[in-house]
Write a protein that holds these residues in place. Structure first.
Motif, mmCIF file in Angstrom:
data_model
loop_
_atom_site.group_PDB
_atom_site.id
_atom_site.type_symbol
_atom_site.label_atom_id
_atom_site.label_comp_id
_atom_site.label_asym_id
_atom_site.label_seq_id
_atom_site.Cartn_x
_atom_site.Cartn_y
_atom_site.Cartn_z
ATOM 1 N N ASP A 226 0.839 -1.292 -0.161
ATOM 2 C CA ASP A 226 0.026 0.055 0.160
ATOM 3 C C ASP A 226 0.785 1.261 -0.040
ATOM 4 O O ASP A 226 0.759 2.417 -0.712
ATOM 5 N N ASP A 227 1.759 1.335 0.451
ATOM 6 C CA ASP A 227 2.947 2.287 0.827
ATOM 7 C C ASP A 227 4.294 1.747 1.088
ATOM 8 O O ASP A 227 4.663 1.572 2.187
ATOM 9 N N PRO A 228 5.137 1.511 0.025
ATOM 10 C CA PRO A 228 6.581 0.847 0.252
ATOM 11 C C PRO A 228 7.819 1.980 0.384
ATOM 12 O O PRO A 228 8.986 1.721 0.290
ATOM 13 N N VAL A 248 14.007 -5.105 -9.326
ATOM 14 C CA VAL A 248 12.531 -4.941 -9.732
ATOM 15 C C VAL A 248 11.614 -4.176 -9.058
ATOM 16 O O VAL A 248 11.778 -4.524 -7.872
ATOM 17 N N PRO A 249 10.680 -3.547 -9.509
ATOM 18 C CA PRO A 249 9.494 -3.113 -8.759
ATOM 19 C C PRO A 249 8.973 -4.270 -8.135
ATOM 20 O O PRO A 249 8.313 -4.860 -8.525
ATOM 21 N N GLY A 250 8.824 -3.827 -6.721
ATOM 22 C CA GLY A 250 7.854 -4.953 -5.724
ATOM 23 C C GLY A 250 8.378 -6.087 -5.430
ATOM 24 O O GLY A 250 7.997 -6.922 -4.566
ATOM 25 N N ARG A 251 9.800 -6.496 -5.909
ATOM 26 C CA ARG A 251 10.579 -7.623 -5.372
ATOM 27 C C ARG A 251 10.918 -7.409 -3.848
ATOM 28 O O ARG A 251 11.772 -6.538 -3.741
ATOM 29 N N THR A 286 1.857 -2.841 4.611
ATOM 30 C CA THR A 286 0.789 -3.693 4.327
ATOM 31 C C THR A 286 1.029 -4.111 2.833
ATOM 32 O O THR A 286 1.089 -3.566 1.786
ATOM 33 N N ILE A 287 0.933 -5.317 2.687
ATOM 34 C CA ILE A 287 1.013 -5.859 1.517
ATOM 35 C C ILE A 287 -0.489 -6.295 0.967
ATOM 36 O O ILE A 287 -1.308 -6.896 1.498
ATOM 37 N N THR A 288 -0.833 -5.924 -0.179
ATOM 38 C CA THR A 288 -2.118 -5.915 -0.782
ATOM 39 C C THR A 288 -2.216 -7.020 -1.708
ATOM 40 O O THR A 288 -3.298 -7.394 -2.095
#
Length: 522
Positions: A226-228, A248-251, A286-288
């Motif tokens: 939600d907010d990294p 890489v994004p999100g890894r 928070t991981i969505t």
């Protein structure tokens, strides 16, 4: 229909091994439990030694294409040292003069490309593959799968292997092997287990799998947050573990020193991953959602006591497991495959000298043991206590900032210092990986290794070594390249130098004949 070889497992190790066999005309079938190539995020790159394996088989352009795409996806996301690593790879790709690819880390301490002495002859001999390193495991599997398809390898997916038995008295007999699967029985002259750390084949054989118990539990995934914004990119140590966000994004990769879960096979839930990230980072993220599956792993470090029993071999994770830091397991498995492939093919085709297959264990087992120790040392340096943090600071700030030390650690991590005892009186470079070996007439030695034969590079002015391989064109590619400044070389199909004429002229031809007889069997 009977197969010459059945390979169990269609990961990178199994696919490369199958292609090495098929390249030499051996009928091989790969059995794989998964219906489709695994898209779970795993290793993010390969090392230089692995990229050189691809280069020798003409696959470097495909690897370079993957790297270009990955750099484009990662460049805008990375910051700090990781960003400098990505930029260094991009710069190397844009330069006419090649440089050694500096990528990776030791215990999360990133190797700094700005401290590398590019004039170091050890590194300078391995620069041709600099643009084909940033190849994630999934992309590598697709690349090798396409290579297998071109060579006619049959890959049977959705087939679960349940065990095996010998057609003779037992598996140690010189008889065919039956692989028992969900799709029925498959019979083959030889079987290679590349079916992972929990190998069904290894357990069926009863081969001891010895080593050390795990200390940590790790996770890896591509996740939506939600907010990294508070997660620091690159490697970060805390008193509770270590995590890295990117490139890489999100890894996200996170490891915490905690007991293993009761059910190690249970799928990783969003809640479990989120709890680990929060605990280690100290940030209430928070991981969505997840892209694909999250993986759970440990630093369980074990190695099979024997890589062979009768007509069955172990390779890749079936032969050795450890923490996945720096993709050492992937690279180690590729080394197993390229070492065993040509030896098994020569045995099947009747050209192998006596005892050739035994050298698979004697050459690869020590390399595997070294890698296990290499990864154990990294885990030890990742611990969160204050004294380990002080040690990490000394190594990172004082040792790794010394160019000579940096060069040596990078060379070790890249796999280019691996060496075999291939001759009783062999001197450097005998036993080492050949590297670029550029030719004065243009091109490189790797250009002549695409078909998997031995290569004799004759650099003598008068071509004095041509007679040694006359009539052996089916086994040896002869390359004349008069260049007195460099030694002539006899190179095995796996890129290992088996002979070099760095001795007196009177004895050089005799030693060449000995090397040809020992490794090619003629």
């Amino acid at each position: 229909m009977r197969n010459a070889v059945i390979v169990v497992g269609a990961g990178p190790t199994g696919l490369l091994l199958a292609s090495e066999l098929a390249l030499r005309g051996v009928r091989v079938t790969v059995l794989e439990r998964l219906e489709e190539p695994d898209q779970t995020i795993k290793s993010g790159s390969i090392n230089v030694a692995s990229a050189e394996i691809l280069d020798r088989r003409g696959l470097l352009p495909a690897a370079e294409e993957v790297q270009r795409g990955r750099l484009a996806a990662s460049g805008a996301f990375t910051t700090g040292r990781m960003n400098r690593t990505v930029r260094a790879l991009e710069d190397a790709a844009n330069e006419k003069s090649r440089r050694f690819a500096v990528i990776g880390h030791f215990a999360g301490l990133m190797f700094r490309h700005d401290l590398v002495d590019q004039d170091d002859p050890v590194l300078a001999a391995h620069t041709a593959v600099a643009n084909g390193i940033f190849v994630p495991q999934h992309d590598l599997e697709l690349l090798l799968g396409a290579h297998c398809a071109r060579l006619g390898v049959e890959i049977r997916r959705g087939v679960e292997v349940r065990g095996l038995r010998g057609t003779g008295t037992d598996l140690d007999d010189d008889a065919d092997v039956v692989v028992e699967t969900s799709a029925g029985d498959f019979t083959a002259g030889w079987v290679v287990a590349a079916d992972g750390g929990r190998s069904v084949i290894r357990r069926t054989l009863g081969v001891d799998f010895v080593g050390t118990d795990p200390e940590l539990v790790g996770y890896q995934a591509i996740a939506d947050f939600d907010d990294p914004s508070e997660l620091r990119r690159g490697w970060n140590w805390t008193p509770r573990g270590i995590y890295t966000y990117g490139p890489v994004p999100g890894r996200i990769l996170v490891a915490r020193f905690t007991p293993q879960p009761e059910d190690r096979d249970a799928p990783v839930t969003v809640e479990e991953l989120q709890s680990a990230v929060r605990e280690v980072s100290g940030i209430p993220v928070t991981i969505t959602g997840l892209h694909g599956r999250a993986t759970r792993w440990s630093d369980n470090a074990r190695q099979a006591r024997a890589y062979r029993r009768g007509r069955v071999f172990l390779a890749g994770d079936a032969a050795h497991v450890h923490s996945p830091f720096s993709a050492q397991g992937l690279n180690l498995g590729l080394g197993d495959a390229v070492n065993l492939g040509w030896k098994l093919a020569a045995t099947i085709q009747g050209t192998a000298p006596a005892g050739l297959l035994d050298t698979y264990h004697s050459e690869r087992h020590p390399i595997g043991a070294w890698v296990l120790d290499w990864t154990r040392a990294q885990v030890a340096l990742m611990r969160g206590d204050e004294r380990t943090a002080q040690l990490r600071k000394v190594i990172g700030d004082d040792l790794f900032t010394v160019p000579g030390a940096t060069n040596h650690m990078i060379a070790l991590s890249s796999g280019i210092l691996q060496r075999y005892d291939v001759a009783e009186d062999g001197e450097e470079p005998v036993g080492s990986i050949t590297g670029d070996a550029e030719l004065s007439t243009g091109g490189r030695l790797a250009d002549h290794a695409h078909d998997g034969r031995f290569v004799l590079l004759d650099r003598s002015a008068e071509g004095r070594y041509a007679e040694a391989v006359r009539g052996l064109e089916h086994l040896v590619a002869y390359v004349a390249d008069a260049d007195a400044s460099e030694p002539s070389l006899f190179v095995r199909p796996d890129g290992i130098i088996a002979w070099a004429d760095n001795v007196s002229d009177d004895n050089a031809r005799k030693l060449l004949d000995t090397a040809i007889e020992r490794w090619a069997g003629v």
